[in-house]
Design a protein around this motif. Structure first.
Motif, PDB file in Angstrom:
ATOM      1  N   SER A 148      13.677  34.207  12.448  1.00  0.00           N
ATOM      2  CA  SER A 148      12.487  35.103  12.935  1.00  0.00           C
ATOM      3  C   SER A 148      11.456  35.440  12.032  1.00  0.00           C
ATOM      4  CB  SER A 148      13.117  36.273  13.974  1.00  0.00           C
ATOM      5  OG  SER A 148      13.523  37.207  13.032  1.00  0.00           O
ATOM      6  N   ILE A 149      10.381  35.501  12.373  1.00  0.00           N
ATOM      7  CA  ILE A 149       9.194  35.627  11.302  1.00  0.00           C
ATOM      8  C   ILE A 149       9.162  37.147  10.811  1.00  0.00           C
ATOM      9  CG2 ILE A 149       6.667  35.515  10.498  1.00  0.00           C
ATOM     10  CD1 ILE A 149       6.519  33.398  12.599  1.00  0.00           C
ATOM     11  N   ASP A 150       9.469  37.595   9.679  1.00  0.00           N
ATOM     12  CA  ASP A 150       9.532  38.891   9.030  1.00  0.00           C
ATOM     13  C   ASP A 150       8.177  39.333   8.507  1.00  0.00           C
ATOM     14  OD1 ASP A 150      11.369  41.122   7.534  1.00  0.00           O
ATOM     15  OD2 ASP A 150      10.031  40.461   5.930  1.00  0.00           O
ATOM     16  N   HIS A 151       7.313  38.598   8.101  1.00  0.00           N
ATOM     17  CA  HIS A 151       6.135  38.840   7.554  1.00  0.00           C
ATOM     18  C   HIS A 151       5.225  37.728   7.198  1.00  0.00           C
ATOM     19  CE1 HIS A 151       8.058  38.680   3.542  1.00  0.00           C
ATOM     20  NE2 HIS A 151       6.902  38.186   3.089  1.00  0.00           N
ATOM     21  N   THR A 152       3.822  37.735   7.307  1.00  0.00           N
ATOM     22  CA  THR A 152       2.886  36.696   6.875  1.00  0.00           C
ATOM     23  C   THR A 152       2.256  37.417   5.680  1.00  0.00           C
ATOM     24  OG1 THR A 152       2.378  35.715   9.140  1.00  0.00           O
ATOM     25  CG2 THR A 152       0.658  35.617   7.399  1.00  0.00           C
ATOM     26  N   MET A 153       1.899  36.540   4.564  1.00  0.00           N
ATOM     27  CA  MET A 153       1.393  36.916   3.297  1.00  0.00           C
ATOM     28  C   MET A 153       0.230  36.713   3.336  1.00  0.00           C
ATOM     29  SD  MET A 153       0.400  36.525   0.041  1.00  0.00           S
ATOM     30  CE  MET A 153       1.423  35.554  -1.287  1.00  0.00           C
ATOM     31  N   VAL A 154      -0.901  37.480   3.002  1.00  0.00           N
ATOM     32  CA  VAL A 154      -2.132  37.062   2.626  1.00  0.00           C
ATOM     33  C   VAL A 154      -2.533  37.792   1.234  1.00  0.00           C
ATOM     34  CG1 VAL A 154      -2.709  37.005   4.938  1.00  0.00           C
ATOM     35  CG2 VAL A 154      -3.214  39.169   3.703  1.00  0.00           C
ATOM     36  N   ARG A 155      -3.581  37.023   0.323  1.00  0.00           N
ATOM     37  CA  ARG A 155      -4.007  37.731  -0.805  1.00  0.00           C
ATOM     38  C   ARG A 155      -5.453  38.433  -0.811  1.00  0.00           C
ATOM     39  NH1 ARG A 155      -1.641  32.665  -2.204  1.00  0.00           N
ATOM     40  NH2 ARG A 155       0.390  32.988  -3.311  1.00  0.00           N
ATOM     41  N   VAL A 156      -5.451  39.507  -1.303  1.00  0.00           N
ATOM     42  CA  VAL A 156      -6.594  40.331  -1.233  1.00  0.00           C
ATOM     43  C   VAL A 156      -7.229  40.690  -2.524  1.00  0.00           C
ATOM     44  CG1 VAL A 156      -5.732  41.307   1.163  1.00  0.00           C
ATOM     45  CG2 VAL A 156      -5.138  42.482  -1.115  1.00  0.00           C
ATOM     46  N   GLU A 157      -8.287  40.874  -2.716  1.00  0.00           N
ATOM     47  CA  GLU A 157      -9.123  41.061  -3.937  1.00  0.00           C
ATOM     48  C   GLU A 157      -9.404  42.505  -4.281  1.00  0.00           C
ATOM     49  OE1 GLU A 157     -12.862  38.768  -3.974  1.00  0.00           O
ATOM     50  OE2 GLU A 157     -12.074  36.900  -3.284  1.00  0.00           O
ATOM     51  N   ASP A 158      -9.153  43.431  -3.227  1.00  0.00           N
ATOM     52  CA  ASP A 158      -9.190  45.074  -3.559  1.00  0.00           C
ATOM     53  C   ASP A 158      -8.098  45.620  -2.851  1.00  0.00           C
ATOM     54  OD1 ASP A 158     -10.055  47.531  -3.441  1.00  0.00           O
ATOM     55  OD2 ASP A 158     -12.016  47.204  -3.940  1.00  0.00           O
ATOM     56  N   ALA A 159      -7.174  45.899  -3.401  1.00  0.00           N
ATOM     57  CA  ALA A 159      -5.945  46.552  -2.744  1.00  0.00           C
ATOM     58  C   ALA A 159      -6.462  47.928  -1.719  1.00  0.00           C
ATOM     59  CB  ALA A 159      -4.872  46.903  -3.522  1.00  0.00           C
ATOM     60  N   ASP A 160      -7.028  48.794  -2.349  1.00  0.00           N
ATOM     61  CA  ASP A 160      -7.456  50.063  -1.627  1.00  0.00           C
ATOM     62  C   ASP A 160      -8.377  49.685  -0.638  1.00  0.00           C
ATOM     63  OD1 ASP A 160      -6.079  51.610  -3.622  1.00  0.00           O
ATOM     64  OD2 ASP A 160      -7.999  51.717  -4.851  1.00  0.00           O
ATOM     65  N   ALA A 161      -9.243  48.881  -0.803  1.00  0.00           N
ATOM     66  CA  ALA A 161     -10.052  48.231   0.410  1.00  0.00           C
ATOM     67  C   ALA A 161      -9.334  47.741   1.511  1.00  0.00           C
ATOM     68  CB  ALA A 161     -11.529  47.529  -0.045  1.00  0.00           C
ATOM     69  N   ALA A 162      -8.222  46.787   1.067  1.00  0.00           N
ATOM     70  CA  ALA A 162      -7.581  46.164   2.030  1.00  0.00           C
ATOM     71  C   ALA A 162      -6.966  46.822   2.937  1.00  0.00           C
ATOM     72  CB  ALA A 162      -6.807  45.004   1.264  1.00  0.00           C
ATOM     73  N   ILE A 163      -6.166  47.666   2.209  1.00  0.00           N
ATOM     74  CA  ILE A 163      -5.224  48.825   2.936  1.00  0.00           C
ATOM     75  C   ILE A 163      -5.986  49.765   3.863  1.00  0.00           C
ATOM     76  CG2 ILE A 163      -3.544  51.003   2.716  1.00  0.00           C
ATOM     77  CD1 ILE A 163      -2.797  49.566  -0.174  1.00  0.00           C
ATOM     78  N   GLY A 164      -7.159  50.038   3.341  1.00  0.00           N
ATOM     79  CA  GLY A 164      -8.036  50.996   3.987  1.00  0.00           C
ATOM     80  C   GLY A 164      -8.534  50.287   5.245  1.00  0.00           C
ATOM     81  N   TRP A 165      -8.853  48.986   5.337  1.00  0.00           N
ATOM     82  CA  TRP A 165      -9.305  48.308   6.489  1.00  0.00           C
ATOM     83  C   TRP A 165      -8.387  48.088   7.399  1.00  0.00           C
ATOM     84  CZ3 TRP A 165      -8.314  44.219   9.894  1.00  0.00           C
ATOM     85  CH2 TRP A 165      -9.440  43.868  10.456  1.00  0.00           C
ATOM     86  N   TYR A 166      -6.998  47.810   7.126  1.00  0.00           N
ATOM     87  CA  TYR A 166      -5.910  47.564   8.371  1.00  0.00           C
ATOM     88  C   TYR A 166      -5.652  49.009   8.958  1.00  0.00           C
ATOM     89  CZ  TYR A 166      -4.803  42.778   6.994  1.00  0.00           C
ATOM     90  OH  TYR A 166      -5.077  41.346   6.816  1.00  0.00           O
ATOM     91  N   VAL A 167      -5.406  50.047   7.851  1.00  0.00           N
ATOM     92  CA  VAL A 167      -5.179  51.419   8.563  1.00  0.00           C
ATOM     93  C   VAL A 167      -6.357  51.889   9.405  1.00  0.00           C
ATOM     94  CG1 VAL A 167      -4.763  53.711   7.908  1.00  0.00           C
ATOM     95  CG2 VAL A 167      -3.559  51.817   6.603  1.00  0.00           C
ATOM     96  N   ARG A 168      -7.380  51.923   8.828  1.00  0.00           N
ATOM     97  CA  ARG A 168      -8.508  52.476   9.667  1.00  0.00           C
ATOM     98  C   ARG A 168      -8.947  51.569  10.835  1.00  0.00           C
ATOM     99  NH1 ARG A 168     -13.927  51.398   9.733  1.00  0.00           N
ATOM    100  NH2 ARG A 168     -13.546  49.980   8.121  1.00  0.00           N
ATOM    101  N   THR A 169      -9.064  50.497  10.657  1.00  0.00           N
ATOM    102  CA  THR A 169      -9.656  49.317  11.609  1.00  0.00           C
ATOM    103  C   THR A 169      -8.640  48.979  12.671  1.00  0.00           C
ATOM    104  OG1 THR A 169     -11.298  48.541   9.915  1.00  0.00           O
ATOM    105  CG2 THR A 169     -10.985  47.310  12.220  1.00  0.00           C
ATOM    106  N   LEU A 170      -7.309  48.682  12.141  1.00  0.00           N
ATOM    107  CA  LEU A 170      -6.259  48.262  13.197  1.00  0.00           C
ATOM    108  C   LEU A 170      -5.608  49.075  13.580  1.00  0.00           C
ATOM    109  CD1 LEU A 170      -5.471  44.754  11.729  1.00  0.00           C
ATOM    110  CD2 LEU A 170      -7.203  45.183  13.570  1.00  0.00           C
ATOM    111  N   GLY A 171      -5.577  50.251  12.808  1.00  0.00           N
ATOM    112  CA  GLY A 171      -4.639  51.467  13.234  1.00  0.00           C
ATOM    113  C   GLY A 171      -3.283  51.184  12.562  1.00  0.00           C
ATOM    114  N   PHE A 172      -2.912  50.108  11.555  1.00  0.00           N
ATOM    115  CA  PHE A 172      -1.743  49.942  11.411  1.00  0.00           C
ATOM    116  C   PHE A 172      -1.329  51.087  10.310  1.00  0.00           C
ATOM    117  CE2 PHE A 172      -1.413  44.859  11.264  1.00  0.00           C
ATOM    118  CZ  PHE A 172      -1.858  45.048  12.475  1.00  0.00           C
ATOM    119  N   ASP A 173      -0.010  50.967  10.012  1.00  0.00           N
ATOM    120  CA  ASP A 173       0.899  51.703   8.878  1.00  0.00           C
ATOM    121  C   ASP A 173       0.942  51.074   7.813  1.00  0.00           C
ATOM    122  OD1 ASP A 173       0.560  54.164  10.352  1.00  0.00           O
ATOM    123  OD2 ASP A 173       2.873  53.879  11.241  1.00  0.00           O
ATOM    124  N   LEU A 174       0.964  51.748   6.351  1.00  0.00           N
ATOM    125  CA  LEU A 174       1.584  51.267   5.215  1.00  0.00           C
ATOM    126  C   LEU A 174       3.046  51.563   5.312  1.00  0.00           C
ATOM    127  CD1 LEU A 174       1.362  49.840   2.443  1.00  0.00           C
ATOM    128  CD2 LEU A 174       0.718  52.180   1.523  1.00  0.00           C
TER     129      LEU A 174
END
Length: 257
Positions: free
Chosen positions: A131-157
Motif C-alpha cells: 500500500s502507498i505510504d507516501h508520495t514525495m515532492v521536492r520544494v524550493e522553500d521548506a518554510d513556505a511549503a509547510i506553511g502552505w500545506y498546513v494553512r491551505t489544506l489543513g494538514f499536520d506536520l
C-alpha cells in the motif's frame, strides 16, 4: 477542511505493460476504470487497502505521446514488513535492480516501474503490503511549503528528518489514520530549482462536499487553477505554492484529465 488523500496520478505510455507490472509485482487489483475517447484512467491498489488508504491512478492517453520525468516529483513509497525480503522477491521476479537495501543503509530500497517512475520500498508495521505510504515532492522553500500545506489544506506536520544537506517533512490531513498516505516534502539546501516534466500528474483529496471545500480553499487564497464549474462539478484543481497539482473531488469522477 476535512479531506482524505485519495490517490496519486502518474502517466504511462503502455497501459497493458503497466497494469501487468503492478498487478504481478505488487499484487494490485483494479479498483475502478474510466474509458474515454482520448484517454483511460485505471485505479489500482491492494485488495485489503485501508478505508483511508490511497490508491494509484494510471493515466494513459491514446495519442501515443511520450513523457518527461522531471525532478519536481520524486517517487511513491510502498509498505512492506521486511525491505530485504521484498526487494529479493522483486529481483527474483525479474524487476530491474535500481537501489538495493544495502545501498540505502538497510532502511529502504528503490525500484522503477516500466515508465521509469521511482518507487521506494519502506519497512512498516502498519498498512496493507505494497500500500502507498507516501508520495514525495521536492520544494524550493521548506518554510513556505509547510506553511502552505498546513494553512491551505489543513494538514499536520507529522514527521521531520533533517540531514546535513537536505531535510524531509511529512504532512497529512489532520486526524488521518496511520495507514493514510502522507506527502513527503523534500527540501535540498543548495537552492536548486526543479523541472516538472509531465510523467507525474497530481495527488488527489477526497472531500465530503466539493463546492464547500472549494469555497474553503478560495477563502484561504489557494490558486484557482481549474474550478468546479470548469470541470462539470465533478472535481477541481488547485496548485501548491511550488506548482504541484492537487485534485479535489467528492467521488471518483466519470471523466478525468
Amino acid at each position: 477542511m476535512d479531506a482524505t488523500v485519495d490517490h496519486t496520478m502518474m502517466r504511462v505510455e503502455d497501459l497493458d505493460a503497466s497494469l501487468d507490472w503492478y498487478t504481478t509485482h505488487f499484487d494490485y487489483e483494479e479498483k475502478a476504470r474510466m474509458e474515454m475517447d482520448t484517454f483511460t484512467n485505471v485505479y489500482l491498489g491492494p485488495e485489503d487497502v485501508h478505508e483511508e488508504g490511497a490508491v494509484l491512478e494510471l493515466t494513459y492517453n491514446h495519442d501515443d505521446r511520450t513523457y518527461e520525468m522531471g525532478d519536481a516529483w520524486g517517487h511513491i513509497a510502498v509498505r512492506v514488513d521486511d525491505v530485504y525480503d521484498a526487494y529479493e522477491e522483486l529481483m527474483d521476479a525479474g524487476v530491474e535492480d535500481y537501489r538495493d537495501p544495502d545501498s540505502c543503509g538497510g532502511r529502504y530500497a528503490f525500484v522503477t516501474d516500466p515508465d521509469g517512475h521511482e518507487i521506494e520500498i519502506v519497512q512498516r508495521d502498519h498498512g496493507a503490503r505494497w500500500s502507498i505510504d507516501h508520495t514525495m515532492v521536492r520544494v524550493e522553500d521548506a518554510d513556505a511549503a509547510i506553511g502552505w500545506y498546513v494553512r491551505t489544506l489543513g494538514f499536520d506536520l507529522v514527521r521531520r528528518e533533517e540531514m546535513d544537506d537536505f531535510a524531509l517533512y511529512f504532512v497529512k490531513p489532520e486526524g488521518a489514520a496511520e495507514e493514510a498516505m502522507s506527502i513527503e516534502l523534500t527540501y535540498n539546501y543548495d537552492g536548486r530549482s526543479y523541472d516538472f516534466g509531465d510523467a507525474w500528474g497530481h495527488f488527489a483529496l477526497m472531500v465530503d462536499d466539493l463546492e464547500d471545500a472549494w469555497e474553503t480553499l478560495t477563502a484561504r487564497h489557494a490558486e484557482d487553477y481549474r474550478d468546479p464549474e470548469s470541470c462539470d462539478y465533478v472535481y477541481a484543481f488547485t496548485r501548491t505554492n511550488d506548482g504541484h497539482e492537487v485534485e479535489v473531488l467528492d467521488s471518483w469522477p466519470d471523466a478525468a484529465e
